[in-house]
Every structure is written in C-alpha cells, then in structure tokens.
Design a protein around this motif. Structure first.
Motif, PDB file in Angstrom:
ATOM      1  N   UNK A   1      31.252  39.681  42.111  1.00  0.00           N
ATOM      2  CA  UNK A   1      31.393  39.496  40.662  1.00  0.00           C
ATOM      3  C   UNK A   1      31.104  40.802  39.927  1.00  0.00           C
ATOM      4  N   UNK A   2      29.996  41.458  40.294  1.00  0.00           N
ATOM      5  CA  UNK A   2      29.607  42.711  39.640  1.00  0.00           C
ATOM      6  C   UNK A   2      30.679  43.789  39.827  1.00  0.00           C
ATOM      7  N   UNK A   3      31.293  43.830  41.016  1.00  0.00           N
ATOM      8  CA  UNK A   3      32.322  44.833  41.293  1.00  0.00           C
ATOM      9  C   UNK A   3      33.576  44.588  40.458  1.00  0.00           C
ATOM     10  N   UNK A   4      34.057  43.353  40.449  1.00  0.00           N
ATOM     11  CA  UNK A   4      35.318  43.076  39.752  1.00  0.00           C
ATOM     12  C   UNK A   4      35.160  43.098  38.232  1.00  0.00           C
ATOM     13  N   UNK A   5      33.942  43.046  37.740  1.00  0.00           N
ATOM     14  CA  UNK A   5      33.711  43.149  36.291  1.00  0.00           C
ATOM     15  C   UNK A   5      33.968  44.564  35.773  1.00  0.00           C
ATOM     16  N   UNK A   6      33.888  45.531  36.665  1.00  0.00           N
ATOM     17  CA  UNK A   6      34.071  46.928  36.244  1.00  0.00           C
ATOM     18  C   UNK A   6      35.557  47.281  36.198  1.00  0.00           C
TER      19      UNK A   6
ATOM     20  N   UNK B   1      37.363  28.973  33.738  1.00  0.00           N
ATOM     21  CA  UNK B   1      36.397  29.065  34.842  1.00  0.00           C
ATOM     22  C   UNK B   1      36.105  27.692  35.443  1.00  0.00           C
ATOM     23  N   UNK B   2      36.174  26.653  34.617  1.00  0.00           N
ATOM     24  CA  UNK B   2      35.867  25.304  35.120  1.00  0.00           C
ATOM     25  C   UNK B   2      36.922  24.795  36.094  1.00  0.00           C
ATOM     26  N   UNK B   3      38.094  25.425  36.114  1.00  0.00           N
ATOM     27  CA  UNK B   3      39.158  24.990  37.014  1.00  0.00           C
ATOM     28  C   UNK B   3      38.794  25.194  38.479  1.00  0.00           C
ATOM     29  N   UNK B   4      37.770  26.007  38.719  1.00  0.00           N
ATOM     30  CA  UNK B   4      37.362  26.251  40.115  1.00  0.00           C
ATOM     31  C   UNK B   4      36.986  24.941  40.816  1.00  0.00           C
ATOM     32  N   UNK B   5      36.507  23.954  40.047  1.00  0.00           N
ATOM     33  CA  UNK B   5      36.117  22.685  40.672  1.00  0.00           C
ATOM     34  C   UNK B   5      37.311  21.949  41.269  1.00  0.00           C
TER      35      UNK B   5
ATOM     36  N   UNK C   1      27.583  30.297  46.720  1.00  0.00           N
ATOM     37  CA  UNK C   1      28.263  31.346  47.484  1.00  0.00           C
ATOM     38  C   UNK C   1      29.700  31.559  47.020  1.00  0.00           C
ATOM     39  N   UNK C   2      30.108  30.869  45.955  1.00  0.00           N
ATOM     40  CA  UNK C   2      31.476  30.984  45.445  1.00  0.00           C
ATOM     41  C   UNK C   2      31.549  31.857  44.198  1.00  0.00           C
ATOM     42  N   UNK C   3      32.480  32.802  44.208  1.00  0.00           N
ATOM     43  CA  UNK C   3      32.759  33.617  43.030  1.00  0.00           C
ATOM     44  C   UNK C   3      34.115  33.192  42.482  1.00  0.00           C
ATOM     45  N   UNK C   4      34.138  32.827  41.203  1.00  0.00           N
ATOM     46  CA  UNK C   4      35.398  32.480  40.550  1.00  0.00           C
ATOM     47  C   UNK C   4      35.810  33.632  39.646  1.00  0.00           C
ATOM     48  N   UNK C   5      37.062  34.059  39.775  1.00  0.00           N
ATOM     49  CA  UNK C   5      37.603  35.162  38.976  1.00  0.00           C
ATOM     50  C   UNK C   5      38.840  34.655  38.240  1.00  0.00           C
ATOM     51  N   UNK C   6      38.846  34.842  36.928  1.00  0.00           N
ATOM     52  CA  UNK C   6      39.967  34.399  36.100  1.00  0.00           C
ATOM     53  C   UNK C   6      40.591  35.605  35.396  1.00  0.00           C
ATOM     54  N   UNK C   7      41.912  35.672  35.420  1.00  0.00           N
ATOM     55  CA  UNK C   7      42.675  36.672  34.670  1.00  0.00           C
ATOM     56  C   UNK C   7      43.712  35.914  33.842  1.00  0.00           C
ATOM     57  N   UNK C   8      43.905  36.324  32.597  1.00  0.00           N
ATOM     58  CA  UNK C   8      44.832  35.596  31.738  1.00  0.00           C
ATOM     59  C   UNK C   8      45.539  36.535  30.773  1.00  0.00           C
ATOM     60  N   UNK C   9      46.807  36.253  30.509  1.00  0.00           N
ATOM     61  CA  UNK C   9      47.564  37.019  29.527  1.00  0.00           C
ATOM     62  C   UNK C   9      48.645  36.122  28.923  1.00  0.00           C
TER      63      UNK C   9
ATOM     64  N   UNK D   1      34.474  35.704  34.906  1.00  0.00           N
ATOM     65  CA  UNK D   1      34.029  35.401  36.270  1.00  0.00           C
ATOM     66  C   UNK D   1      32.689  34.691  36.231  1.00  0.00           C
ATOM     67  N   UNK D   2      32.413  33.988  37.296  1.00  0.00           N
ATOM     68  CA  UNK D   2      31.133  33.309  37.421  1.00  0.00           C
ATOM     69  C   UNK D   2      30.809  33.123  38.898  1.00  0.00           C
ATOM     70  N   UNK D   3      29.534  32.927  39.189  1.00  0.00           N
ATOM     71  CA  UNK D   3      29.093  32.672  40.565  1.00  0.00           C
ATOM     72  C   UNK D   3      28.413  31.312  40.613  1.00  0.00           C
ATOM     73  N   UNK D   4      28.803  30.508  41.584  1.00  0.00           N
ATOM     74  CA  UNK D   4      28.186  29.208  41.812  1.00  0.00           C
ATOM     75  C   UNK D   4      27.818  29.136  43.286  1.00  0.00           C
TER      76      UNK D   4
END
Length: 198
Positions: free
Chosen positions: A121-126, A190-194, A163-171, A158-161
C-alpha cells in the motif's frame, strides 16, 4: 357403601408429561425443518456494489492469478519479485453520477502477512512507483472511449484489511473533469473488495 375408585394421579401426571414432551419435540423438529436449511446457505446480502454512495456495475472480471510480478510494472513489479503475493483478483466497474460516467479498476492483492500488505500500500501510494496492471492497461478490457485508469488524471485509493491490499484506480469517460467526484468514487469503490475475495 364404597365411593368411586380414586383416580391414579401419578399415572395422569406421567401421561400429561409425556404429551408435553411429544409436543415439545414435534415443535422442535418442525422448527428445524422450516429453518434448519437456512443454516446451510449463506444469508443473501446485497452485493457491495449496491450498498454505498455510488452504484457500481461490473464490466470485466474478476480475473484471478497468483503471479503478481507478471501482472504489475515499475517498482511494484520489483516488489512482487522479492515478495511474491499469494493471490490477485482484478475487476472493472462503471459508476455514474450527474451524467458523468467513470471506469473503476479494483484490485485485491493477498500477501503472506499484514506487514507486506502495508508495504505494498505504501509503495503504490507514491507517484512513479508503478502498480498492479489493471484490465485496461493489459488490454483485457477494451471499448470505444475507454479511459486509461492508470493515467495521470486517474484517482487512486487503497486500503489494507489483514493480509489483503485493495487498490482502486478510477477515471472518467469522455475526458470529463471533476477531481472531487472522481476521488469520492474511488474511495467508495474500496468496499467492492468484499465481492472479490475468493
């Protein structure tokens, strides 16, 4: 002159108790027959795409993999080469608001532990560190006017739950611009990860 024979009170009590026991057991069996099957099936819950601020419609996926290095680019690819993931699920959704239509990539990465999930998560935030390849970028999904959700105008969340990292991109489609709205859509997605957990 002898009176009528005395009733056998004990016999009556036993008979009455037996009838009560039969009634209780019958009632319990009826309850289990009526309701027992429900425990075998999950209670129907509305899909996550219909329970938040925006309504999302799935247009591609879920696509599953266990090779995150092959499905990523930049520093993120290097990260997965050193720290392989356990699972990867990718999907695309659309959402509309006030006449504007957005394409939304949702990626759920399962890592071996929560420390690695947080590091991803920290990496992809940059900026400039690459990311997991979305279904548009790898040409799994294509269509007329499809926006590049990994472009510079795309919103990221993005969020971490565990051991799962969820990454969302939108345009937006049609080069629509509304920074606040697209960021709200990304955050809500982010809630779509469920819906994508295997």
């Amino acid at each position: 002159m002898p009176g009528p024979p005395a009733r056998d009170t004990r016999s009556l009590l036993l008979r009455g108790a037996g009838l009560v026991a039969i009634a209780v057991v019958s009632g319990l069996l009826w309850f289990l027959i009526r309701h027992g099957s429900a425990t075998d099936e999950p209670v129907a819950q509305p899909p996550a795409q219909n329970t938040g601020q925006f309504k999302f419609t799935k247009v591609a996926g879920p696509e599953k993999s266990a090779d995150c290095a092959a499905k990523s680019y930049g520093d993120t690819k290097d990260f997965f080469t050193d720290s392989p993931c356990r699972s990867l699920v990718r999907a695309l959704y659309t959402a509309e608001s006030g006449g504007a239509k957005a394409l939304v990539s949702v990626v759920v990465v399962g890592m071996p532990d929560s420390t690695q999930a947080k590091a991803l998560k920290a990496l992809t935030e940059k900026d400039g560190t690459g990311n997991v390849t979305d279904l548009v970028k790898d040409k799994t999904f294509a269509g007329t006017g499809t926006p590049s959700v990994s472009g510079s105008d795309a919103a990221y969340a993005s969020t971490v739950d565990g051991t799962n990292t969820t990454i969302v991109l939108a345009d937006f489609y049609d080069k629509h611009k509304d920074k606040n709205l697209i960021e709200r859509i990304a955050d809500d997605a982010l809630r779509l990860s469920s819906d994508l957990h295997s």
